[in-house]
Motif scaffolding. Structure first.
Motif, mmCIF file in Angstrom:
data_model
loop_
_atom_site.group_PDB
_atom_site.id
_atom_site.type_symbol
_atom_site.label_atom_id
_atom_site.label_comp_id
_atom_site.label_asym_id
_atom_site.label_seq_id
_atom_site.Cartn_x
_atom_site.Cartn_y
_atom_site.Cartn_z
ATOM 1 N N ASP A 144 0.842 -0.984 -0.084
ATOM 2 C CA ASP A 144 0.029 0.023 0.047
ATOM 3 C C ASP A 144 0.982 1.463 -0.073
ATOM 4 O O ASP A 144 0.415 2.363 -0.204
ATOM 5 C CB ASP A 144 -0.926 0.021 1.185
ATOM 6 C CG ASP A 144 -1.932 -1.115 1.123
ATOM 7 O OD1 ASP A 144 -2.366 -1.206 0.071
ATOM 8 O OD2 ASP A 144 -2.527 -1.481 2.089
ATOM 9 N N VAL A 145 2.132 1.234 0.185
ATOM 10 C CA VAL A 145 3.009 2.261 0.241
ATOM 11 C C VAL A 145 3.398 2.585 -1.197
ATOM 12 O O VAL A 145 3.567 1.673 -1.892
ATOM 13 C CB VAL A 145 4.254 2.170 1.209
ATOM 14 C CG1 VAL A 145 3.603 2.224 2.464
ATOM 15 C CG2 VAL A 145 5.088 0.731 0.701
ATOM 16 N N VAL A 146 4.180 3.740 -1.525
ATOM 17 C CA VAL A 146 4.430 4.122 -2.871
ATOM 18 C C VAL A 146 5.946 4.586 -2.405
ATOM 19 O O VAL A 146 6.267 5.121 -1.357
ATOM 20 C CB VAL A 146 3.591 5.106 -3.336
ATOM 21 C CG1 VAL A 146 2.256 4.473 -3.751
ATOM 22 C CG2 VAL A 146 3.587 6.643 -2.791
ATOM 23 N N LEU A 147 6.723 4.595 -3.528
ATOM 24 C CA LEU A 147 8.268 5.359 -3.772
ATOM 25 C C LEU A 147 8.270 6.589 -4.107
ATOM 26 O O LEU A 147 8.114 6.721 -5.297
ATOM 27 C CB LEU A 147 9.022 4.224 -4.382
ATOM 28 C CG LEU A 147 10.561 4.594 -4.268
ATOM 29 C CD1 LEU A 147 11.165 4.642 -2.929
ATOM 30 C CD2 LEU A 147 11.395 3.900 -5.120
ATOM 31 N N PRO A 148 8.513 7.650 -3.190
ATOM 32 C CA PRO A 148 8.658 8.907 -3.793
ATOM 33 C C PRO A 148 9.979 9.160 -4.769
ATOM 34 O O PRO A 148 11.039 8.480 -4.315
ATOM 35 C CB PRO A 148 8.706 9.835 -2.577
ATOM 36 C CG PRO A 148 9.162 9.038 -1.516
ATOM 37 C CD PRO A 148 8.597 7.565 -1.890
ATOM 38 N N CYS A 149 9.939 9.846 -5.766
ATOM 39 C CA CYS A 149 11.028 9.941 -6.755
ATOM 40 C C CYS A 149 11.485 11.105 -7.169
ATOM 41 O O CYS A 149 11.282 11.386 -8.672
ATOM 42 C CB CYS A 149 10.988 8.601 -7.952
ATOM 43 S SG CYS A 149 10.531 7.136 -7.377
ATOM 44 N N GLY A 150 11.482 12.278 -6.457
ATOM 45 C CA GLY A 150 11.474 13.326 -6.911
ATOM 46 C C GLY A 150 10.327 14.291 -7.217
ATOM 47 O O GLY A 150 9.221 13.688 -6.852
ATOM 48 N N THR A 151 10.268 15.334 -7.768
ATOM 49 C CA THR A 151 8.969 16.218 -7.968
ATOM 50 C C THR A 151 8.949 16.472 -9.358
ATOM 51 O O THR A 151 9.965 16.432 -10.193
ATOM 52 C CB THR A 151 9.150 17.526 -6.959
ATOM 53 O OG1 THR A 151 10.360 18.314 -7.481
ATOM 54 C CG2 THR A 151 9.366 17.237 -5.528
#
Length: 285
Positions: A272-279
């Motif tokens: 259920d979690v996601v990986l943040p990869c910059g903006t």
């Protein structure tokens, strides 16, 4: 949040303890990610890694090859095909989370009633270049590194796009932008992926905190009278999407349109979690 969830050949298998485990085609790689401050959720999966990037206490690091890998291999995103391989400083030649922007740009280009001209700055191995060319745009691809431009040309050929109207040039991005102003050239779409710190083709140093506003303000002058989008990607720690949204608001006065800003993220398989990869920050009509 912009979630990239259209990949078939790429998957984030697990994350934890400052690392991410990814499947690139048939190859599984373990790489550092400083934003992953939680524990591994599926520790049994990590034994399948073919290679792991190990950081050094003195900075940088190196790949530890657990199983034999090909020198390079290909992965696909829809009709687009890319060569990938483990390179220095943990990279593979592709940032999968950017596919969210590829889809956005392709949709805008296909909906246009004319053949858009797109400028891709700090274009690396050409993910955005391929996506825009495939959608029907004329693309100018600028990167200071000749080796990355050569890789982009190989990706174009691999995707069957070598006959499309694409210019790939090794140049300093700001100097190119200023020359284009003098030439009177204009673009309907602009995308840039500036580094936190980089060195141009002439050796000039680029620092985001010192140079990004000037670059964006000058590049904005290249937008045509029929603009589609202006996109800024950032992987610079501490540079929020709000900062880039402010830059576009200031540099595009009176243009109208809308600005969307947020984190680029990748789903993690079965979690259920996601990986943040910059903006990313998108101005669009």
């Amino acid at each position: 949040m912009f979630l990239t969830n259209g990949w078939q050949d790429y998957t984030v298998l697990d994350t934890g303890d400052g690392m991410k485990l990814e499947r690139w085609g048939d190859v599984i790689l373990s790489r550092p990610d400083p934003q992953v401050i939680w524990a591994k959720q599926a520790p049994e999966l990590w034994q399948a890694a073919h290679a792991e990037y190990v950081r050094s206490d003195r900075g940088g690091g190196q790949w530890n090859f657990i199983r034999k890998l090909p020198e390079r291999w290909t992965i696909s995103y829809g009709p687009l095909r890319f060569y990938v391989r483990p390179t220095g400083f943990k990279h593979t030649g592709l940032f999968p989370e950017q596919a969210s922007n590829w889809d956005f740009m392709a949709k805008m280009i296909k909906a246009a009633s004319f053949k858009p001209r797109i400028l891709n700055l700090f274009a690396y191995t050409g993910g955005a270049t391929l996506a825009c060319a495939q959608a029907g745009a004329q693309v100018t691809h600028i990167d200071a590194a000749k080796s990355m431009n050569g890789w982009a040309k190989e990706n174009l050929a691999l995707s069957g796009l070598e006959d499309r109207p694409v210019r790939i040039l090794a140049d300093d991005c700001l100097k190119f932008v200023l020359r284009e102003q003098r030439r009177g050239n204009r673009y309907d779409g602009i995308v840039m992926d500036p580094p936190s710190y980089g060195r141009g083709a002439d050796g000039k140093v680029f620092r985001t905190e010192d140079d990004l506003f000037h670059l964006v303000s000058e590049t904005a002058k290249l937008l045509s009278d029929t603009p589609l989008f202006f996109i800024i990607n950032s992987y610079t720690t501490g540079l929020s999407s709000v900062v880039c949204k402010n830059l576009l608001s200031i540099c595009l006065p009176g243009r109208g349109g809308a600005i969307d800003a947020g984190d680029l993220c990748l789903p993690i398989e079965g979690q259920d979690v996601v990986l943040p990869c910059g903006t990313t920050t998108r101005w669009h009509i």
